[in-house]
Design an enzyme around this catalytic site. Structure first.
Site, PDB file in Angstrom:
ATOM      1  N   GLN A  96       0.865  -1.194   0.000  1.00 14.41           N
ATOM      2  CA  GLN A  96       0.000   0.000   0.000  1.00 14.41           C
ATOM      3  C   GLN A  96       0.896   1.237   0.000  1.00 14.41           C
ATOM      4  O   GLN A  96       0.956   1.995   0.957  1.00 14.41           O
ATOM      5  CB  GLN A  96      -0.916  -0.022   1.214  1.00 14.41           C
ATOM      6  CG  GLN A  96      -1.884  -1.204   1.194  1.00 14.41           C
ATOM      7  CD  GLN A  96      -2.866  -1.146   2.346  1.00 14.41           C
ATOM      8  OE1 GLN A  96      -3.427  -0.103   2.647  1.00 14.41           O
ATOM      9  NE2 GLN A  96      -3.070  -2.275   3.011  1.00 14.41           N
ATOM     10  N   LYS A 192       0.802  -9.281 -16.161  1.00 15.78           N
ATOM     11  CA  LYS A 192      -0.285  -9.563 -15.211  1.00 15.78           C
ATOM     12  C   LYS A 192      -1.075  -8.291 -14.914  1.00 15.78           C
ATOM     13  O   LYS A 192      -0.496  -7.215 -14.812  1.00 15.78           O
ATOM     14  CB  LYS A 192       0.326 -10.078 -13.900  1.00 15.78           C
ATOM     15  CG  LYS A 192      -0.660 -10.156 -12.751  1.00 15.78           C
ATOM     16  CD  LYS A 192       0.024 -10.384 -11.406  1.00 15.78           C
ATOM     17  CE  LYS A 192      -0.113  -9.188 -10.482  1.00 15.78           C
ATOM     18  NZ  LYS A 192       0.447  -9.379  -9.150  1.00 15.78           N
ATOM     19  N   SER A 223       1.011 -14.454  -1.468  1.00 11.40           N
ATOM     20  CA  SER A 223      -0.008 -14.253  -0.438  1.00 11.40           C
ATOM     21  C   SER A 223      -1.148 -15.255  -0.662  1.00 11.40           C
ATOM     22  O   SER A 223      -1.114 -16.365  -0.130  1.00 11.40           O
ATOM     23  CB  SER A 223      -0.495 -12.805  -0.488  1.00 11.40           C
ATOM     24  OG  SER A 223      -1.475 -12.590   0.500  1.00 11.40           O
ATOM     25  N   THR A 224      -2.108 -14.931  -1.520  1.00 18.05           N
ATOM     26  CA  THR A 224      -3.189 -15.890  -1.800  1.00 18.05           C
ATOM     27  C   THR A 224      -2.759 -16.947  -2.810  1.00 18.05           C
ATOM     28  O   THR A 224      -3.459 -17.930  -3.033  1.00 18.05           O
ATOM     29  CB  THR A 224      -4.412 -15.171  -2.396  1.00 18.05           C
ATOM     30  OG1 THR A 224      -4.027 -14.594  -3.660  1.00 18.05           O
ATOM     31  CG2 THR A 224      -4.916 -14.078  -1.489  1.00 18.05           C
TER      32      THR A 224
HETATM   33  C1  R5P Z   1       2.211  -7.799  -6.201  1.00 18.58           C
HETATM   34  O1  R5P Z   1       2.516  -6.858  -6.935  1.00 18.58           O
HETATM   35  C2  R5P Z   1       3.231  -8.617  -5.475  1.00 18.58           C
HETATM   36  O2  R5P Z   1       4.506  -8.461  -6.018  1.00 18.58           O
HETATM   37  C3  R5P Z   1       2.854 -10.079  -5.458  1.00 18.58           C
HETATM   38  O3  R5P Z   1       2.825 -10.554  -6.774  1.00 18.58           O
HETATM   39  C4  R5P Z   1       1.485 -10.286  -4.819  1.00 18.58           C
HETATM   40  O4  R5P Z   1       1.399  -9.607  -3.613  1.00 18.58           O
HETATM   41  C5  R5P Z   1       1.202 -11.745  -4.619  1.00 18.58           C
HETATM   42  O5  R5P Z   1      -0.058 -11.862  -4.038  1.00 18.58           O
HETATM   43  P1  R5P Z   1      -0.991 -13.099  -4.340  1.00 18.58           P
HETATM   44  O6  R5P Z   1      -0.220 -14.318  -3.974  1.00 18.58           O
HETATM   45  O7  R5P Z   1      -2.184 -12.866  -3.462  1.00 18.58           O
HETATM   46  O8  R5P Z   1      -1.345 -13.027  -5.789  1.00 18.58           O
END
Ligand code: R5P
Length: 296
Positions: A96, A192, A223-224
């Protein structure tokens, strides 16, 4: 010269001890408690006046609790006359770092302000999400790179043959390019996009040279699992042999591991900025050698 001591916070007990070991520094006596109603308490049991304290505390899940423990400890240490360096291997809220939608707060800036108010004089973190995030701190902050340690580990322990290194998005390009350069492997970037409201991730289609290859997907955070899943599905659909996920901070929230398995991710490698089953790569030496340069 002022004495330096290390205080490993509850989120980074092992990593904190390991940093202290590498630097040959003593640990500080203190107690962190959580009351049954969720309140935190911090009690110092050693004198700290005039000392430098390296407070080692990652801020992974539960992020707000770990962050609050860091603020509470820093405040008390400062009140009692210590100079606090916060070593925050995983820095929560680093994503953030700007306003993406109207009305959103730039929460990382607020976290920086809280740390400063709690007496933190310097922050040392590992692979902060973006360079822009560093600019939100009005006091010294350094981001140590875990990429060399990850590249070395993958080369020695996973040893993919003739791999291709992939950045799942534009934001992670520099980090991934550095990994590819250390590895001496070709580097590709996927396009992406994330829906800022639903959080859903999509990868724009393009032809990639991955047929029959081992593909290393490099990211700062899992993360997810949505980002790595989208990247893995893209390369597997184009005939890649294996998808290997390599990240610095493995948060693995909810069913992330399941999601990655279903997307045919065969191997997952992370560092120990966040402790967990995939945290094979130790960053204590990278942190310690950076701290040595500050000390000098
Ligand atoms: C986003 O820009 C970060 O570099 C990671 O790609 C992202 O936080 C990964 O999150 P998730 O596993 O939820 O897709």
């Amino acid at each position: 010269m002022a004495e330096t001591v290390v205080l490993p916070g509850p989120a980074s007990e092992d990593l904190g001890r390991s940093v202290a070991d590498k630097l040959g520094l003593p640990l500080l006596g203190a107690e962190f408690r959580i009351f049954p109603d969720g309140e935190s308490k911090f009690t110092l049991s050693d004198k700290v006046s005039g000392k430098n304290v390296l407070l080692v505390q990652s801020t992974h899940h539960p992020a707000d609790q770990h962050l609050f423990q860091l603020l509470l400890a820093s405040h008390q240490l400062s009140e009692e006359g210590a100079k606090v360096t916060a070593v925050v291997p995983y820095l929560a809220y680093a994503r953030q770092d700007k306003q993406f939608l109207p009305g959103e707060g730039v929460t990382l800036g607020f976290v920086a302000h809280l740390m400063r108010s709690a007496g933190v004089r310097r922050v040392v973190t590992v692979d902060i999400h973006s360079a822009e995030g560093l600019a939100l701190f009005s006091f010294p902050i350094n981001s140590v790179s875990a990429i060399p340690s990850l590249a070395e580990y993958v080369k020695e322990q996973v040893a993919p043959r003739d791999p291709v290194v992939i950045a799942p998005d534009f934001g992670g390009s520099k980090r991934t390019e550095a990994f590819a350069a250390l590895y001496g492997a070709p580097f590709l970037r996927l396009a992406k996009t994330r829906d800022r409201v639903s959080g859903e991730v999509t990868v724009a289609g393009s032809r990639l040279e991955v047929e029959g290859k081992d593909v290393l997907i490099i990211d700062d955070i899992i993360s997810t699992g949505g980002t790595v899943r989208a990247a893995a599905e893209t390369v597997m659909n184009q005939g890649a042999k294996r998808a290997i996920a390599v990240c610095v901070h493995g948060l693995f929230v909810g069913s992330a591991i399941d999601i990655l398995e279903k997307a045919s991710v065969k191997t997952i490698i992370c560092t120990n900025t966040v402790p967990g089953v995939f945290s094979q790569v130790d960053v204590s030496e990278a942190i310690a050698s950076h701290l040595r340069t500050i000390e000098e």
